[in-house]
Write an enzyme that holds these catalytic residues in place. Sequence first.
Site, PDB file in Angstrom:
ATOM      1  N   ARG A  13      44.610  41.389  55.286  1.00 56.95           N
ATOM      2  CA  ARG A  13      44.962  41.933  53.972  1.00 56.95           C
ATOM      3  C   ARG A  13      43.677  42.186  53.187  1.00 56.95           C
ATOM      4  NH1 ARG A  13      50.068  40.880  52.344  1.00 56.95           N
ATOM      5  NH2 ARG A  13      49.649  42.638  50.975  1.00 56.95           N
ATOM      6  N   GLU A  19      55.845  42.535  44.142  1.00 57.76           N
ATOM      7  CA  GLU A  19      55.452  41.132  44.138  1.00 57.76           C
ATOM      8  C   GLU A  19      56.572  40.401  43.379  1.00 57.76           C
ATOM      9  OE1 GLU A  19      51.354  40.145  43.511  1.00 57.76           O
ATOM     10  OE2 GLU A  19      50.643  41.984  44.427  1.00 57.76           O
TER      11      GLU A  19
END
Length: 276
Positions: free
Chosen positions: A258, A3
């Site tokens: 997701r 991330e």
Amino acid sequence: MPEGHTLHRLARQHQRRYANRQVAVSSPQGRFATSAEIVDGRVLERAEAHGKHLFHHYGPDLVVHIHLGLYGKFSDVKHPVAEPRGLVRLRMVGPTHYADLRGPTACELITDHEAEAIHARLGEDPLRKDADPDRAWARISRSRAPLATLLMDQKVIAGVGNVYRAEALFRHGLDPQLPGKALGRKQWDELWLDLVDLLQDGVRQGKIETLRPEHDPTLLKPADRGALCARKVYAYRRTGEPCIVCGTPIAHDKHLARNLFWCPTCQPAVARTERQ
DNA sequence: TGAGTATGTTCAG
DNA sequence: TGAACCTACTCAT
């Protein structure tokens, strides 16, 4: 865990170890070979990250753009330089260390103009000094899309992924399905400041840990630790486990292909949060 | 040892 | 919406 914090950590590391020095660039795997030859032996002027994108600037119109995707990884190893193992897309050798890149979604040589175009399409990055939370707010506050969608939309906020989404929404008691336009300005300001804190902490630690001190098992007396788990997150991938705060089983659903995790009690559905 | 799964994005249909 | 990219880890066998 690629991330935003991972990319900013890499950018800082590359800036520290490789910038302002000549670096040897190659592509043992071959897929980046032609481009590697062009920058090989040049001085890496600057490494920077924007969201989940990494940029190596090698002077006018020579930018190596990297996106790790789901699997990509950069190693960082001290000399001596070893034979490449596995599929090394890019190897960058500096004076003391070398870095091997494996499995990225993108590793390409682009122009300054193309790099600017990538910056332009990315949203506000909580880890960048030039981030403007008002711009993100302008988009969120007029969107009917749920927060679960908006937080992961890189055109709105750059760098937040599935883990930070789940954790930030939990920490603010926000229902993932709450429409952007139902979020209050104060709630947004608090959420943004917390994202800045969480991501900065991720850069420092090299991992995502989001528990507040009162829930962090390593900061509690053994007798008070109870069922607190070893992983230091509230909701992410804790499906069915009791919520650390209230004991309700953590819920899971698919949201735009997701995984989405939340506590139905701590993050109550729209009716209550809308009034705040 | 092999199956299943994952923190992300793009593209075809 | 699903496949593709193509790596590393966990768990079941």
